[in-house]
Motif scaffolding. Sequence first.
Motif, short mmCIF file in Angstrom:
data_model
loop_
_atom_site.label_atom_id
_atom_site.label_comp_id
_atom_site.label_asym_id
_atom_site.label_seq_id
_atom_site.Cartn_x
_atom_site.Cartn_y
_atom_site.Cartn_z
N TYR A 1 0.81 -1.22 0.00
CA TYR A 1 0.00 0.00 0.00
C TYR A 1 0.84 1.27 0.00
CZ TYR A 1 -3.38 -3.48 1.54
OH TYR A 1 -4.13 -4.61 1.66
N VAL A 2 2.16 1.21 -0.07
CA VAL A 2 3.03 2.38 -0.08
C VAL A 2 3.95 2.32 -1.28
CG1 VAL A 2 4.83 3.67 1.14
CG2 VAL A 2 2.98 2.57 2.43
N LEU A 3 4.01 3.40 -2.06
CA LEU A 3 4.95 3.50 -3.16
C LEU A 3 6.15 4.30 -2.68
CD1 LEU A 3 2.53 4.29 -6.14
CD2 LEU A 3 3.58 2.11 -5.54
N PRO A 4 7.31 3.68 -2.51
CA PRO A 4 8.47 4.38 -1.94
C PRO A 4 9.05 5.41 -2.91
CG PRO A 4 9.11 2.22 -2.67
CD PRO A 4 7.63 2.27 -2.85
N ILE A 5 9.59 6.50 -2.34
CA ILE A 5 10.30 7.51 -3.11
C ILE A 5 11.77 7.40 -2.72
CG2 ILE A 5 10.56 9.96 -3.58
CD1 ILE A 5 7.65 10.31 -2.82
N SER A 6 12.63 7.06 -3.67
CA SER A 6 14.03 6.81 -3.35
C SER A 6 14.82 8.12 -3.30
CB SER A 6 14.64 5.86 -4.37
OG SER A 6 14.61 6.45 -5.66
N GLY A 7 15.96 8.07 -2.66
CA GLY A 7 16.84 9.23 -2.59
C GLY A 7 17.15 9.59 -1.14
N PRO A 8 18.10 10.51 -0.93
CA PRO A 8 18.48 10.88 0.45
C PRO A 8 17.39 11.71 1.10
CG PRO A 8 19.57 12.30 -1.13
CD PRO A 8 18.87 11.25 -1.94
N PRO A 9 17.31 11.74 2.43
CA PRO A 9 16.29 12.53 3.11
C PRO A 9 16.62 14.03 3.04
CG PRO A 9 17.76 11.54 4.70
CD PRO A 9 18.17 10.98 3.37
N SER A 10 15.56 14.82 3.04
CA SER A 10 15.74 16.27 3.07
C SER A 10 15.90 16.73 4.52
CB SER A 10 14.55 16.98 2.44
OG SER A 10 13.36 16.62 3.11
N SER A 11 16.52 17.92 4.68
CA SER A 11 16.75 18.45 6.05
C SER A 11 15.45 18.82 6.74
CB SER A 11 17.68 19.66 5.99
OG SER A 11 17.10 20.67 5.15
N GLU A 12 14.45 19.14 5.98
CA GLU A 12 13.13 19.46 6.53
C GLU A 12 12.09 19.20 5.46
OE1 GLU A 12 13.41 24.21 5.47
OE2 GLU A 12 13.47 23.56 7.55
N ASN A 13 10.81 19.28 5.84
CA ASN A 13 9.75 19.03 4.87
C ASN A 13 9.84 20.03 3.73
OD1 ASN A 13 8.45 16.78 5.87
ND2 ASN A 13 7.30 17.98 7.38
#
Length: 451
Positions: free
Chosen positions: A88-100
């Motif tokens: 039920y979740v489509l992942p978004i790949s890549g590094p995390p952002s510092s904030e939203n």
Amino acid sequence: MRCIFLLAGSILFGSQLKAQDTVHLSLSEILKLAETNYPRLKASRYELEASKANIKLQRQANNPQLDAAYQANLATHNNTSGMFYPQYVLPISGPPSSENDYSPVTGSAASLLFQWQPGAFGERKSKINLAEAASQTVQSKNEEEIFTHKVKVSSQYIDAVYFQQLLKLYEDNIRISENQLRQVKVLAVTGLRPGVDTALILAELSRTRIEWLKIKNLFNGALSSLQQSVASDSIIVSKDSAFYSSLPQGTTIDTSEHPARKTARLSVEEYKIQRSSISKLTAPHLSFWGTTYARGSGVNYNGTVKTLDGFALNRFNYGAGVQIAVPLLNHALVNTQLRQQDLLIKSEQEKLNQVSLELKEQRKLSETTFSNAVSIVRETPVQVHGAEYAFNAMQTRYTTGLVNYTELLQTQSGLLKARIELVKSQAELWKALLYKAAVYGDLNLFINQVK
């Protein structure tokens, strides 16, 4: 002489006949036509072809797979690291952002993925064996249906010829009565016979014509049934009476396996192979994989966003591996399935025993039936000869005024009855031979004697 059949235009019982082109066919050719045209048999042939295709499908099921893919995406910059359940979740790949950060960035991916499950440890072979066994069972069922239908068509063939022979007997009886009527009219004028005889002969003539019409209806019904079994737009009628020119013989029986028993035996074998296939469910599963892929992202390694750069591939990777999986908790389920399959095998074995028992008893009965039918056919000509002698003698006495018409009519009816019994006994003899051929599984025993 061969028993010849005439194909003419289509008929339904009680409907009007329509003239069509005709063609002459022997019984063997009619049976071949029925095998080719009858819808149920055609359906069985398609089922057989489908079962053969399934064998090819099982052989191809373990072929390697090679998939190429490319995708381009637009999604938010936000992402977090960590594991999550993918359903039920489509992942978004890549590094995390510092904030939203809800601004959209582009991404892309391309891959070439190779997968192969060779079906080791007997798994692949068991599936192919099961498909082959199932196809053999379907083929045997197809042969059994063809055999049963040919027996049915042959029986309808005998009925059609029998009713046609009855029509000829009643036509002969009508001609006898018509000759008597002409003779009595002359004798009545001269006063040698009473006028009431004319009325009696007319009544007998009318009764015989009514019987002829009834048998004609039966004959048309037999033809309609035969036409339906052959699935032809033409009517099949007997051209001559050569069918009754000779008596069949109970020749040596072919010792090949009866179609019904063969089907039951192959069904047992199929269930045994299916059991072997079930036992492979606890075996390990071996698979190989290899991939080369590339990724593109609109987010740089330092966090800067270059939106359109995501559509270009900027990272390239490859990978290869082998995997072996063992179903550790599958044994209890498989053992239950095996016990179930053992019971099914016993059930199929008892069905095979039942078929064998029935064939054994039916063969004994067919021998007795055929032997009695032969004895009856050999006896009935004596009855016919005596009836013909009595009728000819009585006709002479009637002409000379020694007996009345009622006495003549009794001998005439006796002659017709004796001739009907002869034709009936001959038909029953051919039916007995057909029954014998059916229970021995050798229809050629019947077909080869229809000359």
